[in-house]
Every structure is written in C-alpha cells, then in structure tokens.
Design a protein around this motif. Structure first.
Motif, PDB file in Angstrom:
ATOM      1  N   CYS A 219     -15.209  14.326 -47.835  1.00 33.83           N
ATOM      2  CA  CYS A 219     -16.670  13.848 -47.535  1.00 33.83           C
ATOM      3  C   CYS A 219     -17.337  14.154 -48.593  1.00 33.83           C
TER       4      CYS A 219
ATOM      5  N   ALA B 256     -18.510  10.027 -52.462  1.00 31.97           N
ATOM      6  CA  ALA B 256     -19.305   9.010 -52.201  1.00 31.97           C
ATOM      7  C   ALA B 256     -18.438   7.707 -52.159  1.00 31.97           C
TER       8      ALA B 256
ATOM      9  N   LYS C  91     -15.282   6.881 -46.066  1.00 35.35           N
ATOM     10  CA  LYS C  91     -15.708   7.257 -44.680  1.00 35.35           C
ATOM     11  C   LYS C  91     -14.571   8.293 -44.046  1.00 35.35           C
TER      12      LYS C  91
ATOM     13  N   GLY D 203     -20.352   6.846 -36.722  1.00 41.32           N
ATOM     14  CA  GLY D 203     -21.484   7.379 -36.841  1.00 41.32           C
ATOM     15  C   GLY D 203     -22.151   7.583 -35.407  1.00 41.32           C
TER      16      GLY D 203
ATOM     17  N   THR E 219     -16.822  11.115 -36.547  1.00 43.87           N
ATOM     18  CA  THR E 219     -16.930  10.712 -37.816  1.00 43.87           C
ATOM     19  C   THR E 219     -17.873  11.633 -38.592  1.00 43.87           C
TER      20      THR E 219
ATOM     21  N   VAL F  55     -18.346  11.164 -41.836  1.00 38.22           N
ATOM     22  CA  VAL F  55     -18.999  10.232 -42.885  1.00 38.22           C
ATOM     23  C   VAL F  55     -18.695   8.994 -42.223  1.00 38.22           C
ATOM     24  N   PRO F  56     -19.585   7.943 -41.690  1.00 38.13           N
ATOM     25  CA  PRO F  56     -20.990   8.353 -41.509  1.00 38.13           C
ATOM     26  C   PRO F  56     -21.405   9.544 -40.579  1.00 38.13           C
ATOM     27  N   LEU F  57     -22.198  10.395 -40.739  1.00 38.58           N
ATOM     28  CA  LEU F  57     -22.567  11.246 -39.694  1.00 38.58           C
ATOM     29  C   LEU F  57     -23.630  11.255 -38.711  1.00 38.58           C
TER      30      LEU F  57
ATOM     31  N   GLU G 223     -22.467  21.786 -44.812  1.00 38.12           N
ATOM     32  CA  GLU G 223     -23.228  20.765 -44.812  1.00 38.12           C
ATOM     33  C   GLU G 223     -24.039  20.577 -43.563  1.00 38.12           C
TER      34      GLU G 223
ATOM     35  N   LEU H 255     -25.155   3.878 -46.278  1.00 37.88           N
ATOM     36  CA  LEU H 255     -25.309   4.676 -45.148  1.00 37.88           C
ATOM     37  C   LEU H 255     -26.466   5.300 -45.112  1.00 37.88           C
TER      38      LEU H 255
END
Lengths: 325, 353
Positions: A138, A141, A144, A194, A238, A240-242, A272, B344
């Motif tokens: 996570c 960058a 996912k 997401g 998920t 990422v994306p959260l 986080e 994103l």
C-alpha cells in the motif's frame, strides 16, 4: 449462482478470465500439474494447457520479473506467489519495476500484472506461512491492493483485477479459504475497486476490517448487539484504492471507530485509516480511534492465537470506545 | 585479449575476410556503423561537457561500447525488443528513435517521451521497442525472458535482447533469468557488455570465473566471449545468434569484452581506483579508432567521408541541444499522470514551481 468456498471462487474466477481472454495466463510454483498447494489453480492446466498455465522454476523474482516482461509485451499474466511470506525475493521487481513502469516511461509502458498470494495466520503456519504484510505494498505508489473476505468478492474482485489496467496485489485470506462459503454469481461477475461493503449496519460504532478479520469482527458485533450496542462492520475490500468516503460517512454517523487487522500495528494499514479518519471526521469523533491488530513481533507458531486478533479482543476495544464521550 | 600498451590493436581482416564474415553488404554496413559510432561518441563528448557546466543533471557515457551498441541496432529487426541497461541509448537511435527526442530526454523537458521522470540516459522509446530502463541492476534480464515467452505464445518471430554489464552477472535476476530461459528454451539473447568495471570493482573481483560467458553452461546452453571493440566480430556474433534464435535455438549468452573509456558516470572519479595505465590500455582497444583506421587502410573511407560524418554528427547534436534547451520543463500537474491508468487521487492544489 452456485454455493462454493472462497478458494473455489478464486478458481472459478481464473477459469472465467482465461475463457474470456486468450491473453490471460497463470504462472507460479506448482500451479499447473499440482493445481496449486491450496488448489486455487486446480484444473486450469487441463482446460487451457501448459502454454498458459506455467509451472515455473523456484524463484519469486523470476516469476514476477517474467510476468512483468509478458505484461510489457501485452499479455495479462496472473502470477501466484505460494505464500505472501515468500514474496520478498520479488519485492524489488514489484516495487522498483512493476509499480513504476507506467510512470517512469511517461505512460509508454503500462505493466498490468495481477499477483495472487495467500496471506495471514491461523493455519499453524508459524513465522513463514502466516504473515500479513499488505502495508508494504500500500505504501508504494502504482500498486492496487485487493483483499476479499467472501467467495463472491473473491471472484468478483479477481475478475476486476484481471481486467484492470494497473498492477494489482490480490491477497487471499487462506485461513478462511474453505470456511468462508457462499453463493457466487456465474459468468463474468465483477466487484468494482474502491467500494467498501457494509457487512452489518450499526449506529454506535464503526468496525473497519478486511479479509480474514471480517468473521471475528462480525462475531464481535453480534455479541455487542446482545447488550444493545449497535456496531457497524465495514469490509474495506480494496486498500488501494480506499473507499475513504464510506469510512468517513460511517464515522460521521456513529462517532466511534475501531480498526482491525491481523498485520502488526506499527505503520500498519490501521495507522493510515486512523489518520484519515482523524483528518476528515475529527469533529464527529466522540472517542479516540482504537486499533486491534497483530503485535509488533514476528508471527509466532505456538502462540498464534495470542497474536491474532479475535472476536473477544475486538469486542473489548468496542466496549472501550463506548466508555468515552 | 592481449593488452597493447597504448598502441592501437588493428582489426586483423582483409576485405575478403569481412565479406565472408558479415555478408555482401559489408562495405555499406561498416560505413553506416562508423557513422553511428561517430554520432555516439560526439554525443557523449558534448553531453559530458554540458554536465560539467551544469546544463544537464547527469550523464552516463557509453564511450568504448559503441561497436556493441551499433551492431545490435543494425543486426536486430523491428519486431525484436531491447531491454537495455545504462549504456545502450545508442541502440535506440540506430533502431530509429529520433536524436532530438532522445536529447529532450537528456534535458528532462516537457517533450521528453518519458516526461522528465527519470535521470538522463534512462530513455524509453516504445516505437522501437526500447523498453524503459531502471537504475536497479539486472532487473531487465527477467523482463526480456518474459517478453520472449510472450513472443513464443503469440507465435511472433521476434527475439528479446537483454543488455547488462559485468556487475549485473552477480545480481539475482541474472541467475533467475538465465535459468528460466534455459528451462523454457526461449528466443532471448543475453548481451553482457563486460567493460571490466562495476563502478570501482574490477571484473576479477566480481566473479571467480575465467569468462562470464561460461556461466551459461550452468543453465544448459553455451555462451561465447567476443572482442566487443571489433565491430566485425560483434556484427558476426549478433547475426549468428539472432538467426539461430529465430530458428528456435533457445537462449544465448554473449559476453562482449569492452573497455570503459570514461568514468562510470558524471558522478564518478576513477582515479581513486583504476590503475594509472588503464586509459592507455583502453585507447588501444578504442572501437571507433580501430574501425576508422581499418576503413581508411582498405580504402573504404577517405578524408572527405570522415569529415562529413564528423560534421553531420556535430551539427545534429548541436541542433538537438538547442531545441531541447529552448523547451520548458514538464508541467507540475504532469506529476500525477501515469501513476495509475487514471489518477486515484490528485491534491486539490497542484504544487507550483
């Protein structure tokens, strides 16, 4: 719809993806003739042949580096790492190469690889067959990260992952591979990334969890309900994306939050999520956010039930946040 | 290879030998190779100077590697894929990547094909299948294996070539890649440009083997060691392994022995570790001078030709630099592109320079 286990749903998802698209292929250790040590890839080689279901030599960096090269050329490889604990020889390939190809080439080289790995404890797997290290991925960058907790989500998120255009780390909760059962839609069933799932609606506090922590979180919520405490359980699905909006909305409604994961606490995903809630829902909070997590030790063998969060620990944290405000 | 102490090692061929080794087009091939080598050398000299002036941030010269790079560019086909290391940008130019685009990359401008994301000498040129390079050593070796695997699955006729240096033969992905390729019998050529130094580490201390090529035998195939400063030998080697690869031979490892004629990069000071006679030994194996001397001796290059190649290289490099220096840097908003296929999240306020 068919009733099946979570690992069978992974298998159905792979069959569906390979049927849909000849560019999808599976590679990893023991994934072909043996069908995978958990049988997640069982039967694929018979249906699709050794060209597309590839038993590789024993090297994680070889598996992922090869998958990256296949993806650069235009195929859609689904690589299996036998246990998440064994992924580190490939960590360089994942964080230095896979995650960065699209960015560093200015968009010239998208690199879409799905990496499946069973993760987590509770199977008497000791130090090296039990870890939950999703936070490493996570933090990078370009990756996912999806973690299903039900058979339907296992198939639906996996098909979304395979049809995505970005690298996806797909972590499967092996502790509930066979205990999580449920109805799974047939055919091309996809669950969008997401979008968190509300496992149980509630009014007094929000419990956030994912993967193998959903069953104990639900169990804790059921126990709390007997005392008139209404807990909302949110499956993040998920990381990422959260689905930040769902998390914030839930806390705005309940005013209290407990974040659960079996990974170690320090710099875990809960840190986080807690920070996001503190930044975006601070004025709704009636009590400090509490985390229920694995401890900051290596994963133990004899004491795994001490290490792993369970319904009792989650319930205790929930009662603690209810004491305040 | 023997080391002459400063006196040039001549190429040991008659024109007949050369026709025999690299084919009936040998004269035009070698003249073309010479032109590209001059371009590479001119670019290296100019960019190292600009780096010293602070006009580019970094430079990794390939001086001494020109024969390998030019021969690779001339011998491969469009459908072949290049997985390069630091010193192979010239391969992309020979294969058709325009020099002005590459120089935009060196200056990390808004017109850099990779949007200024990487240090100089890390180009990405997808139109000639020159794959984006990493600064991590050896990771491209397994990528080439994967691409070769994909080519075979798609029944394509291409070959994947992985380029790396002597230091990379110690890295994880060298072993994993050579092993996977051997097991699967893939159309991949592993090209080791052994310039005898991994920054400060001499190749004798990188590996205890007599030749790096012999490492291939551990994976079930054979490797060859070739004088990488002899353009005829290099062209001959590439032509052979590429032909065999297209015929299904399985993988090849070629070790090209070359001499690093510059520091490792603009950040390096080789006087701290190289023997005092290194530069003299390296000059004896200068691939450009070796070819130029041979072409002149046999009458395939005269003074006017030589001046013409030099002038064209100098002018094209000058023009490309002027164009790049007049181009603005990438926009701040571009930072958030290409992390994912679609962003994103993008900060509400884009930072300003």
């Amino acid at each position: 719809m068919s009733e099946m286990t979570l690992v069978q749903a992974v298998n159905r998802g792979l069959f569906e993806a390979m049927k849909q698209d000849p560019d999808v292929l599976v590679l990893g250790e023991d994934v072909g003739v043996d069908g995978g040590v958990f049988r997640a890839t069982d039967g694929l080689i018979k249906e699709y042949g050794a060209e597309r279901v590839i038993d590789t030599p024993l090297s994680e960096t070889g598996i992922i580096g090869t998958a990256v090269g296949m993806a650069l050329y235009g195929l859609k490889p689904v690589a299996e790492i036998q246990f998440l604990d064994f992924i580190y020889p490939a960590f360089d390939q994942i964080v230095s190469e896979l995650a960065k190809f699209r960015f560093r080439s200015g968009g010239q080289y998208p690199c879409h690889v799905v990496i499946r790995a069973p993760y987590g404890g509770g199977i008497k797997g000791g130090v090296y067959h039990s870890q939950s290290t999703e936070a490493y991925f996570c933090h990078t960058a370009g990756l996912k990260v999806a973690i299903p907790s039900t058979p339907a989500d296992a198939k639906g998120l996996l098909l979304t992952a395979i049809h995505d255009e970005d690298p996806v780390m797909f972590f499967e909760p092996k502790r509930i591979y066979r205990t999580a059962t449920g109805e799974v839609p047939d055919g091309d069933y996809r669950v969008p990334f997401g979008q968190a799932r509300t496992v149980r609606e509630g009014e007094h506090l929000s419990i956030f969890a994912y993967g193998a922590m959903i069953p104990p979180a639900s169990e804790a919520a059921a126990a709390l309900a007997k005392d008139g405490i209404s807990a909302e359980v949110i499956d993040l699905r998920t990381l990422v994306p959260l689905d930040e909006a769902a998390a914030v909305a839930s806390v705005e409604k309940t005013g209290r939050a407990v974040v659960v994961h079996e990974a170690a606490r320090f710099c875990g995903f809960g840190a986080e999520l807690s920070a996001i809630l503190a930044e975006k829902a601070f004025y709704s909070l009636k009590a400090p956010i509490l985390r229920v997590t694995g401890y900051d030790t290596p994963f133990p063998y004899a004491l795994e039930n001490v290490y792993l969060p369970n319904a009792a620990r989650i319930e205790a944290a929930a009662r603690a946040v209810m004491q305040e405000g | 290879m023997t080391d002459a102490s400063g006196s040039l090692l001549p190429l040991p061929y008659t024109p007949t030998d050369v026709y025999h080794r690299i084919g009936p087009e040998a004269r035009e091939t070698l003249r073309s190779a010479y032109g590209w080598m001059i371009l590479g050398r001119t670019l290296d000299a100019r960019m190292q100077g600009l780096q010293r002036q602070g006009r580019v941030g970094f430079y990794g010269a390939a001086t001494g590697h020109e024969a390998v790079n030019v021969a690779a560019g001339l011998s491969t086909r469009k459908e072949d894929w290049i997985f390069p290391g630091l010193r192979e940008p010239l391969v992309a130019l020979v294969r058709g990547h325009p020099l002005p685009r590459y120089v935009q990359h060196l200056f990390a401008t808004a017109h850099d094909p990779s949007k200024g994301r990487q240090m100089p000498c890390h180009p990405s040129a997808s139109e000639v299948h020159h794959v984006s390079i990493s600064s991590v050593i050896g990771t491209q070796i397994t990528h080439a294996v994967g691409a070769a695997w994909a080519m075979r699955l798609r029944k394509a006729s291409g070959v994947a070539l992985a380029f790396f240096g002597d230091g990379a033969t110690s890295a994880n992905d060298f072993h994993a890649g050579l092993n996977f390729a051997g097991v699967a019998g893939l159309p991949v050529v592993f090209v080791c440009a052994n310039n005898q130094w991994a920054i400060s580490m001499p190749v004798e201390r990188q590996s205890a083997v007599a030749t790096l090529a012999q490492k291939a035998s551990a994976y079930g195939y054979s490797g060859v060691t070739v004088d990488g400063t002899d353009i005829v030998a290099v062209l001959e080697a590439f032509q052979r392994v590429l032909r065999e690869s297209r015929e299904g031979s399985g993988p090849h490892l070629i070790e090209f022995r070359v001499y690093r004629m510059t520091p490792h990069s603009s950040s390096d000071d080789p006087t701290r570790y190289q023997p005092v006679d290194w530069n003299a030994r390296a000059r004896a194996h200068d691939p450009v001078v070796r070819l130029e001397t041979w072409l002149s001796t046999v009458g395939w290059l005269d003074d006017a030709d030589r001046a013409g190649y030099a002038q064209r290289a100098s002018e094209s490099v000058r023009d490309a630099i002027a164009e790049a220096e007049a181009t603005p840097p990438p926009s701040p908003a571009s930072l958030f592109e290409d992390v994912f296929s679609r962003p994103l999240s993008v900060p509400v306020e884009i930072p300003r320079i």
